[in-house]
Motif scaffolding. Structure first.
Motif, PDB file in Angstrom:
ATOM      1  N   MET A   1      19.992 129.535  37.798  1.00 16.52           N
ATOM      2  CA  MET A   1      19.492 130.544  38.736  1.00 16.52           C
ATOM      3  C   MET A   1      19.217 131.883  38.043  1.00 16.52           C
ATOM      4  N   GLU A   2      19.700 132.004  36.805  1.00 16.75           N
ATOM      5  CA  GLU A   2      19.506 133.257  36.080  1.00 16.75           C
ATOM      6  C   GLU A   2      18.030 133.565  35.870  1.00 16.75           C
ATOM      7  N   ILE A   3      17.216 132.511  35.728  1.00 13.86           N
ATOM      8  CA  ILE A   3      15.790 132.721  35.498  1.00 13.86           C
ATOM      9  C   ILE A   3      15.131 133.441  36.672  1.00 13.86           C
ATOM     10  N   PHE A   4      15.631 133.179  37.892  1.00  9.06           N
ATOM     11  CA  PHE A   4      15.042 133.821  39.063  1.00  9.06           C
ATOM     12  C   PHE A   4      15.376 135.305  39.110  1.00  9.06           C
ATOM     13  N   SER A   5      16.602 135.640  38.730  1.00  9.19           N
ATOM     14  CA  SER A   5      16.965 137.058  38.693  1.00  9.19           C
ATOM     15  C   SER A   5      16.189 137.779  37.585  1.00  9.19           C
ATOM     16  N   ASN A   6      15.974 137.072  36.471  1.00  5.58           N
ATOM     17  CA  ASN A   6      15.189 137.667  35.385  1.00  5.58           C
ATOM     18  C   ASN A   6      13.736 137.871  35.794  1.00  5.58           C
ATOM     19  N   LEU A   7      13.178 136.873  36.493  1.00  7.77           N
ATOM     20  CA  LEU A   7      11.791 137.009  36.962  1.00  7.77           C
ATOM     21  C   LEU A   7      11.672 138.109  38.009  1.00  7.77           C
ATOM     22  N   ALA A   8      12.718 138.253  38.837  1.00  2.02           N
ATOM     23  CA  ALA A   8      12.708 139.344  39.826  1.00  2.02           C
ATOM     24  C   ALA A   8      12.648 140.692  39.119  1.00  2.02           C
ATOM     25  N   LEU A   9      13.416 140.831  38.027  1.00  2.71           N
ATOM     26  CA  LEU A   9      13.365 142.051  37.226  1.00  2.71           C
ATOM     27  C   LEU A   9      11.971 142.241  36.629  1.00  2.71           C
ATOM     28  N   GLY A  10      11.389 141.131  36.151  1.00  2.00           N
ATOM     29  CA  GLY A  10      10.064 141.199  35.552  1.00  2.00           C
ATOM     30  C   GLY A  10       9.003 141.641  36.545  1.00  2.00           C
ATOM     31  N   PHE A  11       9.023 141.053  37.746  1.00  2.00           N
ATOM     32  CA  PHE A  11       8.028 141.424  38.751  1.00  2.00           C
ATOM     33  C   PHE A  11       8.245 142.842  39.257  1.00  2.00           C
ATOM     34  N   ALA A  12       9.515 143.248  39.347  1.00  2.00           N
ATOM     35  CA  ALA A  12       9.791 144.639  39.745  1.00  2.00           C
ATOM     36  C   ALA A  12       9.227 145.611  38.719  1.00  2.00           C
ATOM     37  N   THR A  13       9.313 145.232  37.439  1.00  2.00           N
ATOM     38  CA  THR A  13       8.774 146.082  36.360  1.00  2.00           C
ATOM     39  C   THR A  13       7.253 146.069  36.354  1.00  2.00           C
ATOM     40  N   ALA A  14       6.674 144.867  36.429  1.00  2.00           N
ATOM     41  CA  ALA A  14       5.212 144.738  36.334  1.00  2.00           C
ATOM     42  C   ALA A  14       4.490 145.216  37.586  1.00  2.00           C
ATOM     43  N   SER A  15       5.206 145.297  38.724  1.00  2.00           N
ATOM     44  CA  SER A  15       4.560 145.643  39.993  1.00  2.00           C
ATOM     45  C   SER A  15       4.552 147.132  40.295  1.00  2.00           C
ATOM     46  N   THR A  16       5.091 147.951  39.399  1.00  2.00           N
ATOM     47  CA  THR A  16       4.994 149.393  39.624  1.00  2.00           C
ATOM     48  C   THR A  16       3.520 149.798  39.571  1.00  2.00           C
ATOM     49  N   LEU A  17       3.192 150.875  40.246  1.00  2.00           N
ATOM     50  CA  LEU A  17       1.795 151.289  40.344  1.00  2.00           C
ATOM     51  C   LEU A  17       1.179 151.510  38.970  1.00  2.00           C
ATOM     52  N   GLY A  18       1.942 152.145  38.074  1.00  2.00           N
ATOM     53  CA  GLY A  18       1.430 152.420  36.739  1.00  2.00           C
ATOM     54  C   GLY A  18       1.153 151.153  35.953  1.00  2.00           C
ATOM     55  N   ASN A  19       2.111 150.203  35.976  1.00  2.00           N
ATOM     56  CA  ASN A  19       1.944 148.964  35.218  1.00  2.00           C
ATOM     57  C   ASN A  19       0.864 148.076  35.816  1.00  2.00           C
ATOM     58  N   LEU A  20       0.704 148.088  37.135  1.00  2.00           N
ATOM     59  CA  LEU A  20      -0.402 147.354  37.753  1.00  2.00           C
ATOM     60  C   LEU A  20      -1.738 147.925  37.284  1.00  2.00           C
ATOM     61  N   GLY A  21      -1.792 149.252  37.176  1.00  2.00           N
ATOM     62  CA  GLY A  21      -3.012 149.897  36.697  1.00  2.00           C
ATOM     63  C   GLY A  21      -3.327 149.518  35.261  1.00  2.00           C
ATOM     64  N   PHE A  22      -2.300 149.508  34.405  1.00  2.00           N
ATOM     65  CA  PHE A  22      -2.526 149.148  33.007  1.00  2.00           C
ATOM     66  C   PHE A  22      -2.883 147.666  32.867  1.00  2.00           C
ATOM     67  N   CYS A  23      -2.310 146.829  33.719  1.00  2.00           N
ATOM     68  CA  CYS A  23      -2.659 145.403  33.702  1.00  2.00           C
ATOM     69  C   CYS A  23      -4.123 145.222  34.096  1.00  2.00           C
ATOM     70  N   LEU A  24      -4.554 145.959  35.121  1.00  2.00           N
ATOM     71  CA  LEU A  24      -5.947 145.879  35.568  1.00  2.00           C
ATOM     72  C   LEU A  24      -6.892 146.369  34.480  1.00  2.00           C
ATOM     73  N   ILE A  25      -6.532 147.488  33.835  1.00  2.00           N
ATOM     74  CA  ILE A  25      -7.354 148.008  32.737  1.00  2.00           C
ATOM     75  C   ILE A  25      -7.442 146.966  31.617  1.00  2.00           C
ATOM     76  N   GLY A  26      -6.296 146.340  31.305  1.00  2.00           N
ATOM     77  CA  GLY A  26      -6.255 145.355  30.236  1.00  2.00           C
ATOM     78  C   GLY A  26      -7.148 144.159  30.500  1.00  2.00           C
ATOM     79  N   VAL A  27      -7.036 143.580  31.704  1.00  2.00           N
ATOM     80  CA  VAL A  27      -7.825 142.364  31.983  1.00  2.00           C
ATOM     81  C   VAL A  27      -9.311 142.680  32.110  1.00  2.00           C
ATOM     82  N   LEU A  28      -9.655 143.851  32.656  1.00  2.00           N
ATOM     83  CA  LEU A  28     -11.069 144.229  32.751  1.00  2.00           C
ATOM     84  C   LEU A  28     -11.654 144.504  31.368  1.00  2.00           C
ATOM     85  N   LEU A  29     -10.889 145.231  30.551  1.00  2.00           N
ATOM     86  CA  LEU A  29     -11.357 145.519  29.195  1.00  2.00           C
ATOM     87  C   LEU A  29     -11.433 144.233  28.375  1.00  2.00           C
TER      88      LEU A  29
END
Length: 503
Positions: A1-29
């Motif tokens: 079950m540790e993987i789910f808590s780790n993924l929750a941390l990952g999505f919490a990190t990646a889902s911040t407004l700033g990181n979503l913006g950088f992800c969008l810039i990355g995939v578009l570029l």
């Protein structure tokens, strides 16, 4: 079950407004540079390394760079299908049947199949990264200096085995990269070496300058020399939805391509490229109508596109867990981590869990962004294909120079860019693959440090590398890979693979 808590941390990190913006810039570029032939993910990421230094937050920087890499795999298929000019080398196989479909007025179907295969493969392979990366990290934490040295030898030898062209030339490029990696101050004695009296190089050659020179500037020079006229097969794309029969027909190729790509992507060298070719070969042999391949077979698009995207995602596994780059882009990612003060390797998962799991979670988010944005933006990509390269290259060169200087404010870095740009161009003309050079440059200092530390711990006994079981096994694997690739039959088949891919 540790993987789910780790993924929750990952999505919490990646889902911040700033990181979503950088992800969008990355995939578009990434999609943009994949669409524009002659730039490429490696050169683009090398050029953007100075920006990552300015961002401050390593998570945002690496999420953006990762998005550029797998976004370029999507974009590369667009030019492969529309103008028979792959934006990425791993999309070369897609061009074989994708372009033939476009000639028959079915570019929309080919692009949709490529997008579907890419999305599915990216999603599944990211799950595999999340599943297998943590156990590998735990194993890697048990490695000592001898094991780390042997592991790096395996990575370097594998990169030689999977490099284009002559194995001897690849070995020479690897040795050259290792030598340039030694420039600077000796870690153990503090004595400057190979700096030619230039005090600016006491900290070593700038990774950013070397990467931009060998890949960015050299690529620009090569494209200026051989620019081709871009003739878009279809300027208006319609009929994006495949028929029900076509959807059934691509299920098998997508699944097989995902499996092949996920496995081969982990290998150092050119796993994604090799995966695309292997997938095409498998589909052709399994097909009931092999004569259709090369004339517009839908499986010839679905399989390779799934394979190269799966390979791109799983290449993050050795980089995140072991600090070993599977390809030049992963070497650049490691360079970005070092610039941010992060030591690549198994400790990243325990010391920087938000970074480790944030990157993995961002891959899922990025793949969703790509499939939502890519098909509606095809019309824009088609128009961009008409921009001549002589308009683009002065902007790119200026961007490179400003970026390199901004990292250390060191004018000698600009000389290094020019010198390594010329070296990279010469290597291209001599048909020498620059990837082993960059991998050798990145791993050289770590290889030397672990070698010398292992020798100190064993009181100068070199047998420590063969008496320790894990180290001995890794050394045996490296020797086996080198022997196998030098066998005449294997060497002949290897040459055929790369000739067909380049054709």
């Amino acid at each position: 079950m540790e993987i789910f808590s780790n993924l929750a941390l990952g999505f919490a990190t990646a889902s911040t407004l700033g990181n979503l913006g950088f992800c969008l810039i990355g995939v578009l570029l990434g999609t943009l540079i994949g669409v524009l032939p002659g730039i490429g993910a490696t050169a683009t990421i090398a050029m953007l390394l100075p920006i990552t230094f300015q961002l401050g937050d390593p998570v945002s920087a690496l999420i953006m760079l990762a998005g550029i890499y797998y976004g370029a795999q999507y974009g590369g298929s667009t030019t492969a299908i529309l103008i028979n000019m792959p934006g990425e080398s791993s999309s070369a196989v897609t061009a074989i049947d994708g372009y033939q479909l476009a000639r028959r007025g079915r570019a929309g179907t080919a692009l949709a199949v490529a997008a579907i295969g890419s999305f599915f493969a990216g999603t599944i392979s990211t799950f595999l990264v999340a599943l297998f990366a943590p156990p590998l990290t735990i194993i890697a934490l048990k490695f000592g200096a001898a094991e780390n040295f042997s592991l790096m030898i395996v990575g370097l030898v594998s990169s030689v085995a999977l490099a284009h062209g002559s194995v001897i030339k690849a070995l020479c490029m690897l040795a050259l990269g290792l030598l340039f990696g030694l420039v600077g101050t000796d870690v153990f004695t503090g004595v400057p070496r190979f700096i030619l009296g230039i005090s600016a190089y006491t900290d070593g050659l700038s990774f950013v300058a070397v990467a931009i020179g060998v890949f960015g500037v050299a690529e620009i020079l090569r494209n200026l020399e051989s620019e081709r006229t871009r003739e878009v097969m279809q300027t208006t794309i319609s009929g994006l939805l495949p028929t029900r029969e076509e959807m059934k027909a691509i299920v098998g190729p997508v699944l097989r391509g995902t499996g092949v790509g996920s496995l081969l992507g982990i290998l150092p060298g050119g796993g994604a490229i090799l995966a695309a070719f292997a997938s095409y070969t498998i589909e052709k042999r399994l097909s009931k109508s092999p004569e259709e391949f090369g004339r517009g077979a839908i499986a010839g698009v679905a399989g390779p596109e799934s394979a190269n995207n799966a390979g791109a995602q799983t290449s993050f596994i050795p980089m995140l867990t072991l600090g070993i780059p599977a390809n030049p882009v992963m070497a650049l990612m490691i360079g970005a981590m070092i610039i941010q003060g992060i030591v690549p390797g198994p400790n990243v998962a325990s010391e920087q869990p938000a970074l480790f799991w944030g990157i993995i979670a961002s891959m899922w988010i990025g793949n969703i962004m790509l499939v939502i944005l890519n098909l509606p933006l095809i019309g824009l990509w088609v128009r961009l294909l008409k921009v001549p390269y002589y308009v683009l290259f002065p902007i790119i060169m200026a961007f490179c120079a400003i970026g390199v200087y901004s990292v250390n404010s060191n004018p000698y870095d600009l000389f290094a860019v020019a010198g390594f740009g010329l070296l990279g161009y010469i290597l291209v003309k001599l048909h020498c693959e620059p990837a082993p050079f960059l991998l050798g440059f990145v791993l050289g200092p770590m290889l030397e440090e672990n070698l010398r530390r292992a020798m100190k711990l064993s009181h100068g006994d070199p047998m420590t590398f063969v008496t320790r079981p894990i180290s001995a096994t890794l050394i045996a694997i490296a020797i086996l890979v080198l022997v196998v690739v030098l066998l005449p039959s294997v060497r002949k088949k290897r040459d055929e693979v790369f000739v067909e891919e380049e054709g």
